[in-house]
Scaffold this motif. Structure first.
Motif, PDB file in Angstrom:
ATOM      1  N   ALA A  49       0.835  -1.203   0.000  1.00 56.55           N
ATOM      2  CA  ALA A  49       0.000   0.000   0.000  1.00 56.55           C
ATOM      3  C   ALA A  49       0.866   1.248   0.000  1.00 56.55           C
ATOM      4  CB  ALA A  49      -0.903   0.007   1.236  1.00 56.55           C
ATOM      5  N   VAL A  50       0.431   2.261  -0.763  1.00 56.97           N
ATOM      6  CA  VAL A  50       1.137   3.533  -0.794  1.00 56.97           C
ATOM      7  C   VAL A  50       0.628   4.406   0.354  1.00 56.97           C
ATOM      8  CG1 VAL A  50      -0.495   4.619  -2.388  1.00 56.97           C
ATOM      9  CG2 VAL A  50       1.862   5.425  -2.306  1.00 56.97           C
ATOM     10  N   HIS A  51       1.504   5.212   0.935  1.00 53.59           N
ATOM     11  CA  HIS A  51       1.110   6.094   2.031  1.00 53.59           C
ATOM     12  C   HIS A  51       0.233   7.237   1.515  1.00 53.59           C
ATOM     13  CE1 HIS A  51       4.488   4.376   4.561  1.00 53.59           C
ATOM     14  NE2 HIS A  51       3.502   4.464   5.430  1.00 53.59           N
ATOM     15  N   LEU A  52       0.833   8.306   1.092  1.00 54.96           N
ATOM     16  CA  LEU A  52       0.099   9.464   0.591  1.00 54.96           C
ATOM     17  C   LEU A  52       0.126   9.477  -0.934  1.00 54.96           C
ATOM     18  CD1 LEU A  52       1.287  12.381   2.923  1.00 54.96           C
ATOM     19  CD2 LEU A  52      -0.959  11.287   2.898  1.00 54.96           C
ATOM     20  N   ASN A  53      -1.053   9.720  -1.545  1.00 52.70           N
ATOM     21  CA  ASN A  53      -1.119   9.814  -2.997  1.00 52.70           C
ATOM     22  C   ASN A  53      -2.173  10.829  -3.439  1.00 52.70           C
ATOM     23  OD1 ASN A  53      -0.548   9.302  -5.667  1.00 52.70           O
ATOM     24  ND2 ASN A  53      -1.472   7.262  -5.716  1.00 52.70           N
ATOM     25  N   HIS A  54      -3.329  10.860  -2.776  1.00 54.86           N
ATOM     26  CA  HIS A  54      -4.380  11.823  -3.120  1.00 54.86           C
ATOM     27  C   HIS A  54      -4.030  13.212  -2.586  1.00 54.86           C
ATOM     28  CE1 HIS A  54      -7.893   9.419  -4.651  1.00 54.86           C
ATOM     29  NE2 HIS A  54      -7.095   8.452  -4.242  1.00 54.86           N
ATOM     30  N   ARG A  55      -4.154  14.210  -3.424  1.00 57.14           N
ATOM     31  CA  ARG A  55      -3.805  15.569  -3.009  1.00 57.14           C
ATOM     32  C   ARG A  55      -4.688  16.072  -1.871  1.00 57.14           C
ATOM     33  NH1 ARG A  55      -2.415  15.806  -8.480  1.00 57.14           N
ATOM     34  NH2 ARG A  55      -4.500  16.396  -9.185  1.00 57.14           N
ATOM     35  N   SER A  56      -5.963  15.669  -1.845  1.00 57.62           N
ATOM     36  CA  SER A  56      -6.841  16.119  -0.761  1.00 57.62           C
ATOM     37  C   SER A  56      -6.348  15.617   0.584  1.00 57.62           C
ATOM     38  CB  SER A  56      -8.276  15.647  -1.002  1.00 57.62           C
ATOM     39  OG  SER A  56      -8.369  14.231  -0.997  1.00 57.62           O
ATOM     40  N   ARG A  57      -5.791  14.427   0.614  1.00 57.00           N
ATOM     41  CA  ARG A  57      -5.251  13.857   1.862  1.00 57.00           C
ATOM     42  C   ARG A  57      -3.992  14.613   2.281  1.00 57.00           C
ATOM     43  NH1 ARG A  57      -6.595  10.612   6.223  1.00 57.00           N
ATOM     44  NH2 ARG A  57      -5.226   8.815   6.471  1.00 57.00           N
ATOM     45  N   VAL A  58      -3.164  14.947   1.304  1.00 60.87           N
ATOM     46  CA  VAL A  58      -1.951  15.717   1.592  1.00 60.87           C
ATOM     47  C   VAL A  58      -2.322  17.069   2.196  1.00 60.87           C
ATOM     48  CG1 VAL A  58       0.068  16.820   0.545  1.00 60.87           C
ATOM     49  CG2 VAL A  58      -0.660  14.554  -0.230  1.00 60.87           C
ATOM     50  N   GLU A  59      -3.304  17.736   1.598  1.00 65.68           N
ATOM     51  CA  GLU A  59      -3.729  19.050   2.096  1.00 65.68           C
ATOM     52  C   GLU A  59      -4.363  18.940   3.479  1.00 65.68           C
ATOM     53  OE1 GLU A  59      -6.285  20.285  -1.028  1.00 65.68           O
ATOM     54  OE2 GLU A  59      -4.628  20.585  -2.464  1.00 65.68           O
ATOM     55  N   GLU A  98     -10.552   3.647   5.110  1.00 66.38           N
ATOM     56  CA  GLU A  98      -9.821   4.338   4.037  1.00 66.38           C
ATOM     57  C   GLU A  98     -10.222   3.695   2.715  1.00 66.38           C
ATOM     58  OE1 GLU A  98      -5.605   4.706   4.437  1.00 66.38           O
ATOM     59  OE2 GLU A  98      -5.708   5.439   6.513  1.00 66.38           O
ATOM     60  N   GLY A  99     -11.188   4.290   2.015  1.00 70.58           N
ATOM     61  CA  GLY A  99     -11.613   3.768   0.729  1.00 70.58           C
ATOM     62  C   GLY A  99     -10.530   3.940  -0.324  1.00 70.58           C
ATOM     63  N   GLU A 100     -10.289   2.890  -1.118  1.00 72.51           N
ATOM     64  CA  GLU A 100      -9.206   2.930  -2.104  1.00 72.51           C
ATOM     65  C   GLU A 100      -9.552   2.077  -3.331  1.00 72.51           C
ATOM     66  OE1 GLU A 100      -5.272   2.463  -0.681  1.00 72.51           O
ATOM     67  OE2 GLU A 100      -5.701   3.370   1.280  1.00 72.51           O
ATOM     68  N   VAL A 101      -8.786   2.281  -4.384  1.00 71.85           N
ATOM     69  CA  VAL A 101      -8.787   1.390  -5.546  1.00 71.85           C
ATOM     70  C   VAL A 101      -7.601   0.445  -5.404  1.00 71.85           C
ATOM     71  CG1 VAL A 101      -8.543   1.227  -8.047  1.00 71.85           C
ATOM     72  CG2 VAL A 101      -9.882   3.086  -7.050  1.00 71.85           C
ATOM     73  N   ALA A 102      -7.838  -0.839  -5.663  1.00 70.13           N
ATOM     74  CA  ALA A 102      -6.772  -1.838  -5.583  1.00 70.13           C
ATOM     75  C   ALA A 102      -6.424  -2.338  -6.978  1.00 70.13           C
ATOM     76  CB  ALA A 102      -7.198  -3.008  -4.701  1.00 70.13           C
ATOM     77  N   ILE A 103      -5.139  -2.439  -7.234  1.00 63.56           N
ATOM     78  CA  ILE A 103      -4.604  -2.971  -8.493  1.00 63.56           C
ATOM     79  C   ILE A 103      -4.303  -4.446  -8.283  1.00 63.56           C
ATOM     80  CG2 ILE A 103      -2.756  -2.754 -10.197  1.00 63.56           C
ATOM     81  CD1 ILE A 103      -2.222   0.063  -8.750  1.00 63.56           C
ATOM     82  N   VAL A 104      -4.733  -5.298  -9.196  1.00 60.92           N
ATOM     83  CA  VAL A 104      -4.473  -6.736  -9.102  1.00 60.92           C
ATOM     84  C   VAL A 104      -3.588  -7.156 -10.270  1.00 60.92           C
ATOM     85  CG1 VAL A 104      -5.466  -9.039  -8.950  1.00 60.92           C
ATOM     86  CG2 VAL A 104      -6.695  -7.087  -7.965  1.00 60.92           C
ATOM     87  N   ILE A 105      -2.454  -7.748  -9.945  1.00 62.49           N
ATOM     88  CA  ILE A 105      -1.470  -8.149 -10.950  1.00 62.49           C
ATOM     89  C   ILE A 105      -1.953  -9.404 -11.685  1.00 62.49           C
ATOM     90  CG2 ILE A 105       0.915  -8.924 -11.314  1.00 62.49           C
ATOM     91  CD1 ILE A 105       0.610  -5.943 -10.591  1.00 62.49           C
ATOM     92  N   GLY A 106      -1.702  -9.465 -12.992  1.00 60.77           N
ATOM     93  CA  GLY A 106      -2.111 -10.615 -13.791  1.00 60.77           C
ATOM     94  C   GLY A 106      -0.965 -11.428 -14.358  1.00 60.77           C
ATOM     95  N   PRO A 206       1.124 -12.981 -10.162  1.00 60.14           N
ATOM     96  CA  PRO A 206      -0.321 -12.939 -10.402  1.00 60.14           C
ATOM     97  C   PRO A 206      -1.112 -13.030  -9.101  1.00 60.14           C
ATOM     98  CG  PRO A 206       0.729 -14.333 -12.033  1.00 60.14           C
ATOM     99  CD  PRO A 206       1.798 -13.967 -11.036  1.00 60.14           C
ATOM    100  N   GLY A 207      -2.061 -12.129  -8.950  1.00 54.49           N
ATOM    101  CA  GLY A 207      -2.871 -12.067  -7.741  1.00 54.49           C
ATOM    102  C   GLY A 207      -2.401 -11.049  -6.737  1.00 54.49           C
ATOM    103  N   ASP A 208      -1.157 -10.591  -6.834  1.00 54.85           N
ATOM    104  CA  ASP A 208      -0.648  -9.593  -5.888  1.00 54.85           C
ATOM    105  C   ASP A 208      -1.447  -8.298  -6.000  1.00 54.85           C
ATOM    106  OD1 ASP A 208       1.212 -11.335  -4.905  1.00 54.85           O
ATOM    107  OD2 ASP A 208       2.945 -10.404  -5.868  1.00 54.85           O
ATOM    108  N   VAL A 209      -1.520  -7.580  -4.886  1.00 54.43           N
ATOM    109  CA  VAL A 209      -2.379  -6.401  -4.781  1.00 54.43           C
ATOM    110  C   VAL A 209      -1.563  -5.184  -4.385  1.00 54.43           C
ATOM    111  CG1 VAL A 209      -4.242  -5.351  -3.410  1.00 54.43           C
ATOM    112  CG2 VAL A 209      -4.471  -7.695  -4.254  1.00 54.43           C
ATOM    113  N   LEU A 210      -1.824  -4.057  -5.061  1.00 58.45           N
ATOM    114  CA  LEU A 210      -1.280  -2.757  -4.677  1.00 58.45           C
ATOM    115  C   LEU A 210      -2.450  -1.835  -4.362  1.00 58.45           C
ATOM    116  CD1 LEU A 210       1.084  -4.054  -6.401  1.00 58.45           C
ATOM    117  CD2 LEU A 210       1.781  -1.704  -6.884  1.00 58.45           C
ATOM    118  N   LEU A 211      -2.419  -1.216  -3.191  1.00 57.70           N
ATOM    119  CA  LEU A 211      -3.448  -0.258  -2.787  1.00 57.70           C
ATOM    120  C   LEU A 211      -2.954   1.141  -3.131  1.00 57.70           C
ATOM    121  CD1 LEU A 211      -4.516  -1.720   0.681  1.00 57.70           C
ATOM    122  CD2 LEU A 211      -5.210  -2.400  -1.624  1.00 57.70           C
ATOM    123  N   SER A 212      -3.808   1.928  -3.792  1.00 55.42           N
ATOM    124  CA  SER A 212      -3.335   3.146  -4.457  1.00 55.42           C
ATOM    125  C   SER A 212      -3.536   4.440  -3.674  1.00 55.42           C
ATOM    126  CB  SER A 212      -4.018   3.266  -5.821  1.00 55.42           C
ATOM    127  OG  SER A 212      -5.423   3.365  -5.688  1.00 55.42           O
TER     128      SER A 212
END
Length: 281
Positions: A49-59, A98-106, A206-212
């Protein structure tokens, strides 16, 4: 786009495809969407999972982004599914959504450029990256218990292929009330960049997850609350909060705390980022 789900069907784990309100197994069996027992839509060997990415969260934190993204790890034992119960241990108070989009590796992925990342992504799903901030004082840096305790990584309800992540709205609701709303366009680093960055030194399977990352306004929830995360084109991930039957053992390890840092982070303050605020203009 195709939506795949993993469900428990007649006692077996089956990957099904969605068509309207029906889920279809490869052998032709079907089940109504609302009657399905969901499982996480993928089986990752790791969740990053990434820490900070959304600008609204940074602000919100009055912080500034580093030159490159930073990450933490959630163990696979934290996995949860659509409809599952998220457990807040007895004696803890500061459990945040913390609502997020998750990337799933193929496809196995190592040492690729961002413009190659799309070829290695199977699809996307929704995540709720819950944080148990009662352990923030003792897990500073690692986030292990804060983000990795059991049930704190719901994914689902399905995995959607050929989904364009650009210009998508993410909304988190608690008991029907909107708490978070943000766009993927406010991310500093997009999905392809994140995959390529991690894959420089860590092989993704395959199947690994990254939280954005999550938008602003992550706040505590209580037992009895129902939390929904909705993302355009990915559906709605729904979970409910329950209280654990037992508290944190007191004969080993550090105990939950309620310091200024804990309260400030859980309630959207800037404690974590003091000293790295943007310069005054």
């Amino acid at each position: 786009m195709t939506e795949y789900r993993r469900i428990l069907l007649d006692g077996a784990v089956v990957e099904v495809t969605r068509d309207g309100d029906e889920l279809y197994a490869p052998d032709g069996r079907s089940v109504k969407l609302d009657g399905a027992v969901h499982l996480p839509p993928c089986e990752p060997s790791k969740i990053i999972a990434v820490h900070l990415n959304h600008r609204s969260r940074v602000e919100e934190f009055q912080a500034r982004l580093p030159a490159a993204p930073t990450y933490f790890h959630k163990p696979t034992s934290a996995l949860n599914a659509h409809g599952g119960a998220v457990v807040r241990p007895e004696g803890c108070r500061w459990l945040n959504y913390e609502g997020e989009v998750a990337i799933v590796i193929g496809r196995t992925c190592r040492n690729i450029a961002p413009d190659e990342a799309g070829d290695h992504i199977r699809g996307y799903t929704i995540a709720n990256d819950y944080g148990l901030h009662d352990f923030r004082d003792t897990d500073a840096g690692s986030m292990l218990r804060v983000k990795g305790s059991d049930t704190l990584c719901p994914l689902g309800p399905g995995l959607v292929t050929d989904w364009d992540f650009r210009g998508r709205t993410l909304t988190t609701r608690v008991n029907g009330e909107v708490k978070q709303r943000g766009s993927t366009d406010e991310m500093e680093w997009d999905m392809h960049y994140l995959v390529a960055d991690i894959a420089r030194t860590i092989t993704l399977h395959p199947g690994d997850v990254l939280l954005s990352g999550t938008p602003a306004n992550s706040r505590p929830v209580q037992p009895g609350d129902v939390v929904e995360v909705e993302v355009d084109g990915l559906g709605v991930l729904r979970n409910h909060i329950v209280s654990g039957p037992k508290g944190i053992r007191s004969d080993v390890g550090a105990q939950p705390t309620e310091s200024e840092e804990v309260r400030s982070t859980a309630l959207g303050g800037d404690w974590e980022f003091r000293g790295i605020r943007p310069p005054r203009r």
